[in-house]
Write a protein that holds these residues in place. Structure first.
Motif, PDB file in Angstrom:
ATOM      1  N   CYS A 138       9.127  -4.682   1.468  1.00  0.00           N
ATOM      2  CA  CYS A 138       9.714  -3.614   0.855  1.00  0.00           C
ATOM      3  C   CYS A 138      10.945  -3.051   1.321  1.00  0.00           C
ATOM      4  CB  CYS A 138       8.421  -2.561   0.797  1.00  0.00           C
ATOM      5  SG  CYS A 138       8.216  -1.869   2.365  1.00  0.00           S
TER       6      CYS A 138
ATOM      7  N   ARG B  68       2.794  -2.278   6.431  1.00  0.00           N
ATOM      8  CA  ARG B  68       3.108  -3.385   6.668  1.00  0.00           C
ATOM      9  C   ARG B  68       2.485  -4.512   5.734  1.00  0.00           C
ATOM     10  NH1 ARG B  68       7.887  -1.805   8.315  1.00  0.00           N
ATOM     11  NH2 ARG B  68       8.253  -3.914   9.491  1.00  0.00           N
TER      12      ARG B  68
ATOM     13  N   GLY C 246       7.662   1.925   4.538  1.00  0.00           N
ATOM     14  CA  GLY C 246       7.598   1.108   5.872  1.00  0.00           C
ATOM     15  C   GLY C 246       6.351   1.430   6.583  1.00  0.00           C
TER      16      GLY C 246
ATOM     17  N   LEU D  50       0.667  -1.084  -0.059  1.00  0.00           N
ATOM     18  CA  LEU D  50      -0.112  -0.112   0.174  1.00  0.00           C
ATOM     19  C   LEU D  50       0.784   1.374   0.021  1.00  0.00           C
ATOM     20  CD1 LEU D  50      -2.972   1.047  -0.067  1.00  0.00           C
ATOM     21  CD2 LEU D  50      -3.089   0.459   2.427  1.00  0.00           C
ATOM     22  N   CYS D  51       1.883   1.431   0.618  1.00  0.00           N
ATOM     23  CA  CYS D  51       2.638   2.688   0.858  1.00  0.00           C
ATOM     24  C   CYS D  51       3.983   2.624   0.110  1.00  0.00           C
ATOM     25  CB  CYS D  51       3.126   2.831   2.459  1.00  0.00           C
ATOM     26  SG  CYS D  51       4.166   1.668   3.151  1.00  0.00           S
ATOM     27  N   TRP D  52       4.042   1.550  -0.457  1.00  0.00           N
ATOM     28  CA  TRP D  52       5.399   1.439  -1.651  1.00  0.00           C
ATOM     29  C   TRP D  52       4.645   1.763  -2.898  1.00  0.00           C
ATOM     30  CZ3 TRP D  52       6.163  -0.726  -6.245  1.00  0.00           C
ATOM     31  CH2 TRP D  52       7.321  -0.689  -6.602  1.00  0.00           C
TER      32      TRP D  52
ATOM     33  N   CYS E 282       2.942  -5.624   3.088  1.00  0.00           N
ATOM     34  CA  CYS E 282       3.813  -6.265   2.243  1.00  0.00           C
ATOM     35  C   CYS E 282       4.516  -7.342   2.718  1.00  0.00           C
ATOM     36  CB  CYS E 282       4.814  -5.161   1.422  1.00  0.00           C
ATOM     37  SG  CYS E 282       5.866  -4.818   2.731  1.00  0.00           S
TER      38      CYS E 282
HETATM   39  S1  FES Z   1       4.583  -1.627   1.046  1.00  0.00           S
HETATM   40 FE1  FES Z   1       3.816  -0.479   3.077  1.00  0.00          FE
HETATM   41  S2  FES Z   1       5.320  -1.431   4.690  1.00  0.00           S
HETATM   42 FE2  FES Z   1       5.793  -2.219   2.788  1.00  0.00          FE
END
Ligand code: FES
Ligand code: SF4
Length: 242
Positions: free
Chosen positions: A69, A55, A52, A42-44, A57
């Motif tokens: 990630c 979480r 990071g 989601l955040c990558w 991933c």
């Molecule tokens: S994609 Fe969000 S912590 Fe890895």
């Protein structure tokens, strides 16, 4: 930043019993995506890299659950990305994100176009088992073209990173832990007093319904939105990310 498997990648690790090539410096998530193997995240973002914070991933690597990630690919690493345990962990993380914000999908213009919602569906989340926080943070409509609903912000930092890359630093995540908030960096604290422009990458990168455009809402009918018929896993990079 967009991951592709370099032609000279000679080292490999194992992902779900498949050999994945990588070059030193790539993370497990980047190498997997470059090889056409999807791990939920989601955040990558391909343009912004890792943060990071979500979480989602998580994988099991050499027996430990870790964020892919942030996990450097290493020769011989044994990685599992699909298991009942991992689905349960990801579903719990999604439930927590839903409980922390006001994610009332039927009334949100981002419904069907929201990566958080799409991942919740993909992980079989039908309800949150956590008590909702029902935050009451003030909506910021001070910008002529944009409005920000901090109650829907998942603190993925994508708009922050995009604005930083554009040399504006219009937004920042302030506070700690449960008190963390997305803040406009202007002296007034208002979005309209920052240098953020509607044409900025930062204005268009939000994966949920937190940072929105004023002039155009609900223009794509339900049933024709990005995730209405396909989960993120079945999409190309171009389709998957805002
Ligand atoms: S994609 Fe969000 S912590 Fe890895
Ligand atoms: S406003 Fe959107 S892009 Fe920015 S941190 Fe919140 S969820 Fe992420």
């Amino acid at each position: 930043m967009r991951p592709t498997t370099p032609p000279f990648a000679s080292e490999t690790f194992t992902l779900d019993e498949e050999s994945i090539p990588f070059v030193p410096g790539q993370t497990v998530l980047e190498a997997a995506l470059a090889a056409g193997r999807y791990i939920p995240h989601l955040c990558w973002h391909p343009e912004m890299g890792n943060h990071g914070s979500c979480r989602l991933c998580v994988v099991e690597a050499n027996g430990r659950i870790q964020a892919s990630c942030a996990l450097p690919a290493q020769p011989g690493l044994q990685v599992v990305s699909k298991s009942e345990t991992l689905t349960r962990v990801r579903r719990t993380l999604l439930e927590m994100l839903f409980a922390e914000g006001n994610h009332f999908c039927p009334g949100c213009e981002k419904s069907g176009d929201c990566l958080l919602q799409a991942l919740a569906y993909a992980h079989g989340m039908t309800a949150s088992h956590f008590d909702p926080f029902y935050p009451q943070r003030r909506i910021d409509a001070s910008h002529p073209d944009l409005w920000l609903d901090p109650n829907r912000c998942i603190l993925c930092g994508l708009c922050v990173r995009a604005s930083l890359a554009e040399g504006k630093e219009a937004l920042v995540i302030g506070g700690r832990g449960i008190a963390s908030r997305l803040l406009a960096t202007s002296a007034s604290g208002r979005l309209g007093d920052t240098a953020l422009a509607a044409t900025d990458r930062a204005a268009r990168i939000c994966p949920v319904g937190a940072l929105n455009f004023k002039a155009a809402g609900f223009t794509t009918p339900i049933g024709k939105r990005r995730f209405d018929h396909r989960p993120p896993e079945a999409m190309s990079d171009k389709e998957r990310y805002t």
